[in-house]
Design a protein around this motif. Structure first.
Motif, PDB file in Angstrom:
ATOM      1  N   CYS A 155       0.818  -1.223   0.000  1.00  7.98           N
ATOM      2  CA  CYS A 155       0.000   0.000   0.000  1.00  7.98           C
ATOM      3  C   CYS A 155       0.846   1.266   0.000  1.00  7.98           C
ATOM      4  CB  CYS A 155      -0.995  -0.022   1.155  1.00  7.98           C
ATOM      5  SG  CYS A 155      -0.478   0.850   2.641  1.00  7.98           S
ATOM      6  N   ARG A 161      -1.448   2.340   6.647  1.00  6.66           N
ATOM      7  CA  ARG A 161      -2.624   2.899   5.963  1.00  6.66           C
ATOM      8  C   ARG A 161      -2.789   4.384   6.269  1.00  6.66           C
ATOM      9  NH1 ARG A 161      -4.534  -2.358   7.175  1.00  6.66           N
ATOM     10  NH2 ARG A 161      -5.498  -1.725   9.146  1.00  6.66           N
ATOM     11  N   ALA A 165      -9.776   5.432   6.984  1.00  6.97           N
ATOM     12  CA  ALA A 165      -8.812   4.445   6.484  1.00  6.97           C
ATOM     13  C   ALA A 165      -8.069   3.761   7.617  1.00  6.97           C
ATOM     14  CB  ALA A 165      -7.817   5.128   5.546  1.00  6.97           C
TER      15      ALA A 165
END
Length: 245
Positions: free
Chosen positions: A31, A97, A114
């Motif tokens: 990510c 995140r 998130a």
């Protein structure tokens, strides 16, 4: 005072990667992509920063606790250096995140969505440094902070903040606290121009108004009475708050 454990012993998997930055990237499972993540040479296992793509955010600071396995974040704006987000968690993937969202310029509320461990301080993002909005932002932060405190004198402190906020003459000034006393300025941070008295809430539910932090305060039974006395001590002719710095 007890000696803090060796970070390599407390965080052996971080030590295996060589730095918190490298471990964070691994926990992110892709990510973070090409997002720049760095750790300082002086403490690679306990600190990392993640840059942002927007100029009104400083790099997100990530720190490892020294006595338990946990990580904290702090994201500030560059003009006043005040926190917009903070929080702590034992899940490094959650930190990743939050870091990605901060880097991408994601709206603050969406960063929290998130990564739910993220705590919003109540301050607004104000890229143009509008002093009127900075005043409103700091009042919002102080009101939220007063509601979140967990101290015996918290109800009195919250009552003081709320009473001051309802008074237009004080609400128009830039508020700040020093040792939990409420003070006011005619300029925003980073260069305050302090004006008027300071207000203090005491544990027994009384309130003080003093001209200086070290001065002997006048005591009042209610927050409203203390605020009214503070307004009477304001100098005349105060103009709009200006940008400090």
């Amino acid at each position: 005072m007890p000696t803090s454990p060796d970070p390599a012993a407390l965080y052996p998997e971080i030590a295996a990667f060589g730095s918190l930055a490298a471990a964070l990237r691994a926990a992110a499972e892709g990510c973070l992509g090409a997002v720049p993540v760095t750790s300082p040479d002086s403490g690679p296992l306990i600190a990392a920063t993640v840059a942002s793509t927007v100029p009104h955010r400083e790099p997100l600071r990530i720190s490892a606790y020294r006595y338990e396995r946990r990580w904290s974040i702090r994201g500030t704006e560059p003009f006043q250096r005040m926190a917009l987000v903070d929080g702590d968690t034992d899940d490094l993937a959650e930190v990743a995140r939050a870091a990605r969202a901060w880097h991408d310029g994601t709206a603050l509320d969406d960063i929290r969505r998130a990564a739910p461990f993220t705590h919003l301080t109540g301050r607004y993002e104000i890229p143009d440094h509008d002093p009127v909005r900075l005043v409103a932002s700091e009042w919002r932060h102080l009101r939220q902070e007063a509601g979140e405190l967990d101290y015996s004198w918290q109800p009195a402190y919250r009552a003081l903040i709320e009473a001051a906020y309802t008074e237009p003459a004080l609400r128009a000034l830039y508020p700040f606290t020093s040792h939990w006393s409420l003070r006011f300025s005619t300029a925003t941070r980073p260069s305050l121009a302090i004006v008027g008295p300071c207000l203090t809430a005491y544990g027994e539910g009384t309130y003080g108004v003093a001209s200086l932090m070290a001065g002997e305060p006048d005591r009042f039974a209610t927050a409203r009475e203390a605020v009214a006395a503070a307004v009477r001590r304001l100098p005349p002719g105060l103009g709009p708050v200006t940008l400090g710095g």
